[in-house]
Scaffold this active site. Structure first.
Site, PDB file in Angstrom:
ATOM      1  N   SER A  12       1.019  -1.032  -0.121  1.00 31.34           N
ATOM      2  CA  SER A  12       0.061   0.073   0.028  1.00 31.34           C
ATOM      3  C   SER A  12       0.699   1.161  -0.078  1.00 31.34           C
ATOM      4  O   SER A  12       1.670   1.344   0.873  1.00 31.34           O
ATOM      5  CB  SER A  12      -0.818  -0.001   1.394  1.00 31.34           C
ATOM      6  N   HIS A  35      -1.333  -1.371  -4.146  1.00 33.54           N
ATOM      7  CA  HIS A  35      -2.705  -0.874  -3.349  1.00 33.54           C
ATOM      8  C   HIS A  35      -2.867   0.557  -3.651  1.00 33.54           C
ATOM      9  O   HIS A  35      -1.739   1.275  -2.613  1.00 33.54           O
ATOM     10  CB  HIS A  35      -2.711  -1.696  -2.098  1.00 33.54           C
ATOM     11  N   ASP A  37      -4.843   3.744  -2.056  1.00 30.98           N
ATOM     12  CA  ASP A  37      -5.801   3.845  -1.168  1.00 30.98           C
ATOM     13  C   ASP A  37      -6.470   5.285  -1.577  1.00 30.98           C
ATOM     14  O   ASP A  37      -5.672   6.299  -1.076  1.00 30.98           O
ATOM     15  CB  ASP A  37      -5.563   3.977   0.177  1.00 30.98           C
ATOM     16  N   MET A  39      -8.939   7.963  -0.494  1.00 30.30           N
ATOM     17  CA  MET A  39      -9.857   8.549   0.655  1.00 30.30           C
ATOM     18  C   MET A  39     -10.271   9.955   0.633  1.00 30.30           C
ATOM     19  O   MET A  39      -9.622  10.721   0.196  1.00 30.30           O
ATOM     20  CB  MET A  39      -9.089   8.444   2.114  1.00 30.30           C
ATOM     21  N   HIS A  68      -8.331   0.825  -3.925  1.00 26.25           N
ATOM     22  CA  HIS A  68      -9.391   0.738  -2.807  1.00 26.25           C
ATOM     23  C   HIS A  68      -9.895   2.030  -2.334  1.00 26.25           C
ATOM     24  O   HIS A  68      -9.211   2.986  -2.109  1.00 26.25           O
ATOM     25  CB  HIS A  68      -8.360   0.141  -1.740  1.00 26.25           C
ATOM     26  N   MET A  70     -12.170   4.307  -0.454  1.00 27.39           N
ATOM     27  CA  MET A  70     -12.737   4.723   0.722  1.00 27.39           C
ATOM     28  C   MET A  70     -13.759   5.875   0.564  1.00 27.39           C
ATOM     29  O   MET A  70     -13.164   6.923   1.301  1.00 27.39           O
ATOM     30  CB  MET A  70     -11.751   4.632   1.820  1.00 27.39           C
ATOM     31  N   MET A 139     -11.531  -6.148   5.679  1.00 27.45           N
ATOM     32  CA  MET A 139     -10.875  -5.039   6.362  1.00 27.45           C
ATOM     33  C   MET A 139     -10.428  -5.686   7.628  1.00 27.45           C
ATOM     34  O   MET A 139     -11.505  -6.007   8.493  1.00 27.45           O
ATOM     35  CB  MET A 139     -11.659  -3.859   6.510  1.00 27.45           C
ATOM     36  N   PHE A 145      -6.501   4.702   8.212  1.00 31.68           N
ATOM     37  CA  PHE A 145      -5.199   4.832   8.427  1.00 31.68           C
ATOM     38  C   PHE A 145      -4.316   3.766   8.399  1.00 31.68           C
ATOM     39  O   PHE A 145      -4.807   2.709   8.503  1.00 31.68           O
ATOM     40  CB  PHE A 145      -5.098   5.769   9.926  1.00 31.68           C
ATOM     41  N   GLY A 146      -3.024   3.720   8.045  1.00 28.45           N
ATOM     42  CA  GLY A 146      -2.115   2.958   7.948  1.00 28.45           C
ATOM     43  C   GLY A 146      -1.550   2.766   9.326  1.00 28.45           C
ATOM     44  O   GLY A 146      -1.816   3.592  10.416  1.00 28.45           O
ATOM     45  N   GLY A 147      -0.819   1.681   9.822  1.00 31.32           N
ATOM     46  CA  GLY A 147      -0.032   1.412  10.817  1.00 31.32           C
ATOM     47  C   GLY A 147      -0.923   0.714  12.132  1.00 31.32           C
ATOM     48  O   GLY A 147      -0.311   1.100  13.100  1.00 31.32           O
ATOM     49  N   ASP A 177      -6.611  -6.435   4.519  1.00 28.42           N
ATOM     50  CA  ASP A 177      -5.984  -5.048   4.626  1.00 28.42           C
ATOM     51  C   ASP A 177      -5.965  -4.467   6.087  1.00 28.42           C
ATOM     52  O   ASP A 177      -7.283  -4.118   6.427  1.00 28.42           O
ATOM     53  CB  ASP A 177      -6.688  -4.226   3.433  1.00 28.42           C
ATOM     54  N   GLY A 179      -2.872  -3.795   9.324  1.00 30.75           N
ATOM     55  CA  GLY A 179      -2.058  -4.539  10.105  1.00 30.75           C
ATOM     56  C   GLY A 179      -1.521  -5.808   9.659  1.00 30.75           C
ATOM     57  O   GLY A 179      -1.123  -6.697  10.706  1.00 30.75           O
ATOM     58  N   GLY A 199       1.044  -2.073   3.957  1.00 33.60           N
ATOM     59  CA  GLY A 199       1.539  -0.784   3.784  1.00 33.60           C
ATOM     60  C   GLY A 199       2.963  -0.798   4.743  1.00 33.60           C
ATOM     61  O   GLY A 199       4.171  -0.895   4.188  1.00 33.60           O
ATOM     62  N   SER A 200       2.998  -0.495   6.017  1.00 33.85           N
ATOM     63  CA  SER A 200       4.270  -0.240   6.766  1.00 33.85           C
ATOM     64  C   SER A 200       5.041  -1.458   6.803  1.00 33.85           C
ATOM     65  O   SER A 200       6.253  -1.384   7.042  1.00 33.85           O
ATOM     66  CB  SER A 200       3.639   0.131   8.388  1.00 33.85           C
TER      67      SER A 200
HETATM   68  C1  DX5 Z   1      -6.270   1.408   5.526  1.00 36.29           C
HETATM   69  C2  DX5 Z   1      -5.788   1.407   4.254  1.00 36.29           C
HETATM   70  C3  DX5 Z   1      -4.614   0.297   4.188  1.00 36.29           C
HETATM   71  C4  DX5 Z   1      -3.337   0.829   4.822  1.00 36.29           C
HETATM   72  C5  DX5 Z   1      -2.959  -0.553   5.287  1.00 36.29           C
HETATM   73  O1  DX5 Z   1      -7.664   2.263   5.507  1.00 36.29           O
HETATM   74  O2  DX5 Z   1      -6.873   0.907   3.571  1.00 36.29           O
HETATM   75  O3  DX5 Z   1      -4.397  -0.142   2.844  1.00 36.29           O
HETATM   76  O4  DX5 Z   1      -2.483   1.352   3.941  1.00 36.29           O
HETATM   77  O5  DX5 Z   1      -1.638  -0.059   6.177  1.00 36.29           O
HETATM   78  P1  DX5 Z   1      -0.977  -1.119   7.063  1.00 36.29           P
HETATM   79  O6  DX5 Z   1      -0.372  -2.198   6.224  1.00 36.29           O
HETATM   80  O7  DX5 Z   1       0.250  -0.213   7.565  1.00 36.29           O
HETATM   81  O8  DX5 Z   1      -2.018  -1.351   8.255  1.00 36.29           O
HETATM   82 ZN    ZN Z   2      -6.561  -0.224   1.709  1.00 35.07          ZN
END
Ligand code: DX5
Ligand code: ZN
Length: 226
Positions: A12, A35, A37, A39, A68, A70, A139, A145-147, A177, A179, A199-200
């Site tokens: 991501s 991927h 995102d 938003m 994706h 959102m 999900m 948010f990531g992380g 998707d 964590g 992502g992270s």
């Molecule tokens: C969150 C996003 C994810 C996000 C995942 O709403 O849809 O795609 O980037 O990030 P990690 O892998 O860091 O949880």
């Molecule tokens: Zn996503």
């Protein structure tokens, strides 16, 4: 387009450096999809980018795009992402007025049609319409948010959806998707996921290519065991 085999790893770019996007995309050339995102600060409390940026990512990325969305009103906006060439476009079930009509439209344009459900949304709502989609995104965090930390309580829903698809003979991918890391990917694979957004865990690694390979290896080992 030849589709990559499972397990698929989709980094991501939410975790990438947005002002060095071309270089950040080049780092994930061995991944399966990128991927993306989108938003809108409305469906989720965060804002990323829209079609103009995604068009440039499409022109620059070494791997196909897994978009994706959102956003609210995907019925209106999702087809535009398919039209610019995204390999898959996933919208949220919670936001769509007519998910089946929208999925058909995405497929008509030539993209894979995906539907996502938040952690609190039941999977059973999708059982009768599984055939309308190419991928289901379960999900594993609240979108936005990531992380964030992986939510293991979403795993029974994933397994039930995967079992239902097998019973019905539906040819659909199951994506997770949020964590997803070296520590959590095995449990998602064991519950039936075949496509993993990270992502992270990818962009936070010193060696991005090695992270993609390790995630894939761990998912493969866990899905063979299950
Ligand atoms: C969150 C996003 C994810 C996000 C995942 O709403 O849809 O795609 O980037 O990030 P990690 O892998 O860091 O949880
Ligand atoms: Zn996503």
């Amino acid at each position: 387009m030849t589709l990559p085999d499972a397990p698929r790893i989709n980094p991501s770019i939410l975790a990438a450096d947005f002002v060095n996007m071309q270089a950040e995309l080049a780092r994930i050339a061995t991944a399966d999809f990128v991927h993306v995102d989108v938003m809108d600060n409305h469906f989720v409390p965060n804002l990323t980018f829209g079609p103009q940026m995604v068009e440039r990512i499409q022109a620059t990325s070494p791997v196909p795009l897994d978009v994706h969305l959102m956003i609210t009103d995907p019925d209106r906006w999702a087809p535009g992402y398919a039209e610019l060439g995204a390999a898959s476009v996933t919208f949220h079930l919670e936001a769509a007025a007519d998910p089946v009509a929208l999925a058909r439209r995405l497929r008509d344009i030539g993209s894979r049609a995906g539907v996502a459900i938040k952690p609190g949304t039941a999977g059973a709502a999708l059982y009768d319409i599984l055939d309308e989609f190419d991928q289901i995104l379960v999900m594993t965090v609240e979108p936005g948010f990531g992380g964030q930390g992986f939510m293991p309580e979403t795993m029974p829903k994933l397994r039930a959806l995967r079992d239902e698809a097998r019973r019905r003979g539906a040819d659909v991918w199951f994506q997770v998707d949020g964590g997803i890391s070296m520590d959590t990917i095995a449990q998602a694979a064991a519950a039936g996921a075949d496509t993993f957004v990270a992502g992270s865990a990818v962009y936070g690694a010193d060696d991005v290519e090695a992270a993609v390979t390790s995630l894939r290896d761990r998912a493969r080992a866990a899905s063979l065991e299950s």
